[in-house]
Design a protein around this motif. Structure first.
Motif, PDB file in Angstrom:
ATOM      1  N   LEU A 271      -3.847   4.046   5.370  1.00 44.76           N
ATOM      2  CA  LEU A 271      -4.019   4.697   4.069  1.00 44.76           C
ATOM      3  C   LEU A 271      -4.302   6.185   4.221  1.00 44.76           C
ATOM      4  O   LEU A 271      -3.686   7.012   3.539  1.00 44.76           O
ATOM      5  N   VAL A 272      -5.243   6.539   5.089  1.00 40.84           N
ATOM      6  CA  VAL A 272      -5.629   7.950   5.225  1.00 40.84           C
ATOM      7  C   VAL A 272      -4.456   8.811   5.703  1.00 40.84           C
ATOM      8  O   VAL A 272      -4.178   9.863   5.103  1.00 40.84           O
ATOM      9  N   PRO A 273      -3.727   8.430   6.753  1.00 40.10           N
ATOM     10  CA  PRO A 273      -2.571   9.267   7.130  1.00 40.10           C
ATOM     11  C   PRO A 273      -1.519   9.379   6.037  1.00 40.10           C
ATOM     12  O   PRO A 273      -0.890  10.443   5.883  1.00 40.10           O
ATOM     13  N   LYS A 274      -1.337   8.328   5.256  1.00 40.19           N
ATOM     14  CA  LYS A 274      -0.348   8.393   4.177  1.00 40.19           C
ATOM     15  C   LYS A 274      -0.807   9.335   3.070  1.00 40.19           C
ATOM     16  O   LYS A 274       0.009  10.066   2.486  1.00 40.19           O
ATOM     17  N   LEU A 275      -2.100   9.339   2.778  1.00 40.34           N
ATOM     18  CA  LEU A 275      -2.603  10.276   1.782  1.00 40.34           C
ATOM     19  C   LEU A 275      -2.511  11.712   2.272  1.00 40.34           C
ATOM     20  O   LEU A 275      -2.171  12.626   1.510  1.00 40.34           O
ATOM     21  N   ILE A 276      -2.817  11.923   3.540  1.00 41.12           N
ATOM     22  CA  ILE A 276      -2.708  13.280   4.090  1.00 41.12           C
ATOM     23  C   ILE A 276      -1.259  13.738   4.099  1.00 41.12           C
ATOM     24  O   ILE A 276      -0.965  14.914   3.826  1.00 41.12           O
TER      25      ILE A 276
ATOM     26  N   LEU B   8       0.824  -1.211   0.000  1.00 38.00           N
ATOM     27  CA  LEU B   8       0.000   0.000   0.000  1.00 38.00           C
ATOM     28  C   LEU B   8       0.856   1.258   0.000  1.00 38.00           C
ATOM     29  O   LEU B   8       0.502   2.258  -0.643  1.00 38.00           O
ATOM     30  N   SER B   9       1.993   1.217   0.670  1.00 43.49           N
ATOM     31  CA  SER B   9       2.904   2.373   0.645  1.00 43.49           C
ATOM     32  C   SER B   9       3.437   2.610  -0.759  1.00 43.49           C
ATOM     33  O   SER B   9       3.584   3.765  -1.192  1.00 43.49           O
ATOM     34  N   SER B  10       3.699   1.535  -1.483  1.00 45.13           N
ATOM     35  CA  SER B  10       4.159   1.676  -2.864  1.00 45.13           C
ATOM     36  C   SER B  10       3.068   2.267  -3.749  1.00 45.13           C
ATOM     37  O   SER B  10       3.344   3.093  -4.629  1.00 45.13           O
ATOM     38  N   LEU B  11       1.824   1.872  -3.514  1.00 49.08           N
ATOM     39  CA  LEU B  11       0.726   2.435  -4.287  1.00 49.08           C
ATOM     40  C   LEU B  11       0.561   3.927  -4.016  1.00 49.08           C
ATOM     41  O   LEU B  11       0.380   4.731  -4.940  1.00 49.08           O
ATOM     42  N   VAL B  12       0.619   4.307  -2.753  1.00 45.76           N
ATOM     43  CA  VAL B  12       0.486   5.735  -2.408  1.00 45.76           C
ATOM     44  C   VAL B  12       1.664   6.527  -2.957  1.00 45.76           C
ATOM     45  O   VAL B  12       1.516   7.697  -3.337  1.00 45.76           O
ATOM     46  N   GLN B  13       2.818   5.906  -3.017  1.00 46.17           N
ATOM     47  CA  GLN B  13       3.992   6.583  -3.561  1.00 46.17           C
ATOM     48  C   GLN B  13       3.773   7.008  -5.011  1.00 46.17           C
ATOM     49  O   GLN B  13       4.301   8.026  -5.458  1.00 46.17           O
ATOM     50  N   HIS B  14       2.952   6.241  -5.740  1.00 46.47           N
ATOM     51  CA  HIS B  14       2.677   6.530  -7.145  1.00 46.47           C
ATOM     52  C   HIS B  14       1.244   7.024  -7.343  1.00 46.47           C
ATOM     53  O   HIS B  14       0.685   6.881  -8.430  1.00 46.47           O
ATOM     54  N   ILE B  15       0.659   7.639  -6.320  1.00 41.65           N
ATOM     55  CA  ILE B  15      -0.738   8.047  -6.397  1.00 41.65           C
ATOM     56  C   ILE B  15      -0.944   9.134  -7.438  1.00 41.65           C
ATOM     57  O   ILE B  15      -2.065   9.352  -7.911  1.00 41.65           O
ATOM     58  N   ARG B  16       0.113   9.816  -7.838  1.00 42.16           N
ATOM     59  CA  ARG B  16      -0.022  10.855  -8.862  1.00 42.16           C
ATOM     60  C   ARG B  16      -0.407  10.273 -10.216  1.00 42.16           C
ATOM     61  O   ARG B  16      -0.962  10.966 -11.060  1.00 42.16           O
TER      62      ARG B  16
END
Length: 298
Positions: A176-181, A133-141
């Motif tokens: 997920l939410v803290p990582k997105l914030i 999930l951290s890898s996914l958020v890393q490429h959320i752009r």
């Protein structure tokens, strides 16, 4: 005199005949033609820069198309945990950003095709893979990654995916939410701010009506609101605007819920809505007050 001129005329005619160049067909030698350029071998073409670029896009496209053909023998082989194919597929997302947008779209298509074949197996693998999930958020752009996170987490876009509540619990445990914030930090790019904000607003719009509210409640908690406020006033215009969009989505949600409860009623929570304040009766005018009346009125 004529006799003297005749030999000269003969010599001139001989000399002119000697000056005539032979035609191209005279003295033609096939060995004088240069050979055609050598054609590169298939291996050389593959190793060239153009060949590498073709291969880089061609074979991922073919792979995504084959997987989405839903051929059982092929998909069951890929989903077999005893084979290394799932590891090879998800190694793609662990590369440092930025990723190739075209390849990312093909990768998302492959994952969605596998989920449609057997969502239980692919979700079990996703939850067992460390830091996925951290890898996914890393490429959320990347829009393809953002759409995949939304589809797996709370948006029923994939009809075959029935475990949305289970995935939401996993995303909550993986923060997920803290990582997105955290992606709204002024240190990140405006593209990352926009993608993270869109995902958080989508959580407010869709998970607040779902059966599992863990992500919505996490976003609406005081801790996460405080983190949003810190990003808003960090001096970055993009962080300010995108963080404000999330807060506005939360503020718009609660008045709508209260209005619905008052209009349609809520058996479980109707006592949470305060009753309207009692209206005070109009006070009588004092006795000494002179009322102006029209004496001609009948």
């Amino acid at each position: 005199k004529k006799e003297n001129d005749s030999p000269n005329s003969q010599e001139s005619s001989e000399s002119s005949s000697d000056d005539i160049t032979p035609s191209p067909t005279q003295g033609f030698n096939q060995n004088d033609i240069p050979p055609p350029p050598a054609q590169p071998s298939r291996l050389d073409e593959f190793n060239s820069e153009i060949g590498q670029e073709k291969v880089k896009l061609k074979y991922p496209y073919l792979a995504s198309e084959i997987i989405n053909c839903q051929i059982p023998q092929i998909l069951d082989t890929i989903l077999d945990i005893n084979n290394p194919f799932l590891d090879m597929l998800f190694d793609f997302i662990e590369q440092p950003p930025p990723l190739n947008a075209v390849l990312t779209n093909y990768w998302r298509s492959c994952v969605v095709g596998l989920v449609r074949r057997n969502s239980n197996v692919i979700l079990t693998y996703i939850k067992s893979r460390k830091n996925l999930l951290s890898s996914l958020v890393q490429h959320i752009r990347d829009q393809s990654i953002m759409e995949l996170v939304i589809a797996l987490g709370w948006d029923p876009a994939i009809e075959e995916l029935k475990e949305l509540d289970e995935v939401a619990d996993w995303m909550y445990s993986e923060q997920l939410v803290p990582k997105l914030i955290a992606t709204l930090s002024p240190d990140r790019t405006p593209d990352e701010h926009s993608a993270a904000s869109y995902t958080l607003v989508d959580i407010v719009a869709k998970t607040s009506r779902s059966t599992n509210l863990v992500l919505f409640h996490n976003l609406a908690s005081a801790e996460q609101i405080d983190a949003l406020m810190n990003h808003m006033f960090a001096g970055n215009r993009s962080s300010l605007l995108e963080s404000l969009s999330v807060l506005l989505a939360l503020l718009h949600h609660y008045p709508n819920v209260s209005a619905e409860k008052q209009q349609f009623g809520d058996e479980d929570h109707h006592q949470d809505i305060p009753p309207p304040p009692p209206q005070e009766p109009p006070s009588a005018p004092p006795e000494d007050e002179v009322t102006n009346t029209n004496p001609l009125a009948t």
